[in-house]
Scaffold this motif. Structure first.
Motif, short mmCIF file in Angstrom:
data_model
loop_
_atom_site.label_atom_id
_atom_site.label_comp_id
_atom_site.label_asym_id
_atom_site.label_seq_id
_atom_site.Cartn_x
_atom_site.Cartn_y
_atom_site.Cartn_z
N VAL A 10 0.83 -1.20 0.00
CA VAL A 10 0.00 0.00 0.00
C VAL A 10 0.87 1.26 0.00
O VAL A 10 0.58 2.23 -0.70
CB VAL A 10 -0.96 -0.01 1.21
N SER A 11 1.96 1.25 0.75
CA SER A 11 2.82 2.45 0.79
C SER A 11 3.52 2.66 -0.55
O SER A 11 3.69 3.80 -0.99
CB SER A 11 3.83 2.34 1.93
N LEU A 12 3.94 1.58 -1.21
CA LEU A 12 4.54 1.73 -2.53
C LEU A 12 3.52 2.24 -3.55
O LEU A 12 3.85 3.09 -4.39
CB LEU A 12 5.14 0.41 -3.00
N LEU A 13 2.31 1.78 -3.46
CA LEU A 13 1.26 2.26 -4.35
C LEU A 13 0.99 3.75 -4.12
O LEU A 13 0.88 4.52 -5.08
CB LEU A 13 -0.03 1.45 -4.14
N ALA A 14 0.92 4.15 -2.86
CA ALA A 14 0.70 5.57 -2.55
C ALA A 14 1.87 6.42 -3.05
O ALA A 14 1.67 7.52 -3.59
CB ALA A 14 0.51 5.76 -1.05
N ALA A 15 3.10 5.93 -2.90
CA ALA A 15 4.27 6.67 -3.37
C ALA A 15 4.23 6.82 -4.89
O ALA A 15 4.56 7.89 -5.43
CB ALA A 15 5.55 5.97 -2.93
N LEU A 16 3.84 5.78 -5.60
CA LEU A 16 3.76 5.86 -7.06
C LEU A 16 2.66 6.82 -7.50
O LEU A 16 2.82 7.54 -8.49
CB LEU A 16 3.52 4.46 -7.64
N ILE A 17 1.56 6.86 -6.78
CA ILE A 17 0.49 7.80 -7.11
C ILE A 17 0.97 9.25 -6.93
O ILE A 17 0.74 10.10 -7.78
CB ILE A 17 -0.77 7.52 -6.26
N PHE A 18 1.65 9.52 -5.82
CA PHE A 18 2.16 10.88 -5.59
C PHE A 18 3.24 11.24 -6.61
O PHE A 18 3.30 12.38 -7.07
CB PHE A 18 2.70 11.03 -4.17
N LEU A 19 4.08 10.29 -6.98
CA LEU A 19 5.10 10.56 -7.99
C LEU A 19 4.44 10.86 -9.33
O LEU A 19 4.85 11.79 -10.04
CB LEU A 19 6.05 9.36 -8.12
N GLY A 20 3.42 10.09 -9.69
CA GLY A 20 2.70 10.34 -10.94
C GLY A 20 2.03 11.70 -10.94
O GLY A 20 2.04 12.42 -11.95
N ALA A 21 1.43 12.09 -9.80
CA ALA A 21 0.79 13.40 -9.70
C ALA A 21 1.81 14.53 -9.83
O ALA A 21 1.55 15.56 -10.47
CB ALA A 21 0.04 13.52 -8.39
#
Length: 61
Positions: A10-21
């Motif tokens: 979940v933390s890696l997914l959240a990090a990827l979402i913020f990086l994409g944003a």
């Protein structure tokens, strides 16, 4: 122990979402500032005057 795998995922997914944003914001020009550089001319810059005064004093010596 299985909860750790879930939390890491979940933390890696959240990090990827913020990086994409962030990448989207940079590419779409959210951080471009076209107005401020033209307005800098209007502001007085006292630091430059003080620096030039100090340089003149040093040149006199």
């Amino acid at each position: 122990m299985n909860i750790f795998y879930l939390l890491i995922g979940v933390s890696l997914l959240a990090a990827l979402i913020f990086l994409g944003a962030f990448i989207w914001a940079v590419r779409s020009g959210q951080f471009d500032d076209n107005e401020t550089p033209s307005m800098r001319v209007l502001f007085d810059d006292d630091d430059v005057e003080q620096t030039s005064d100090k340089e003149e004093e040093n040149n006199k010596k």
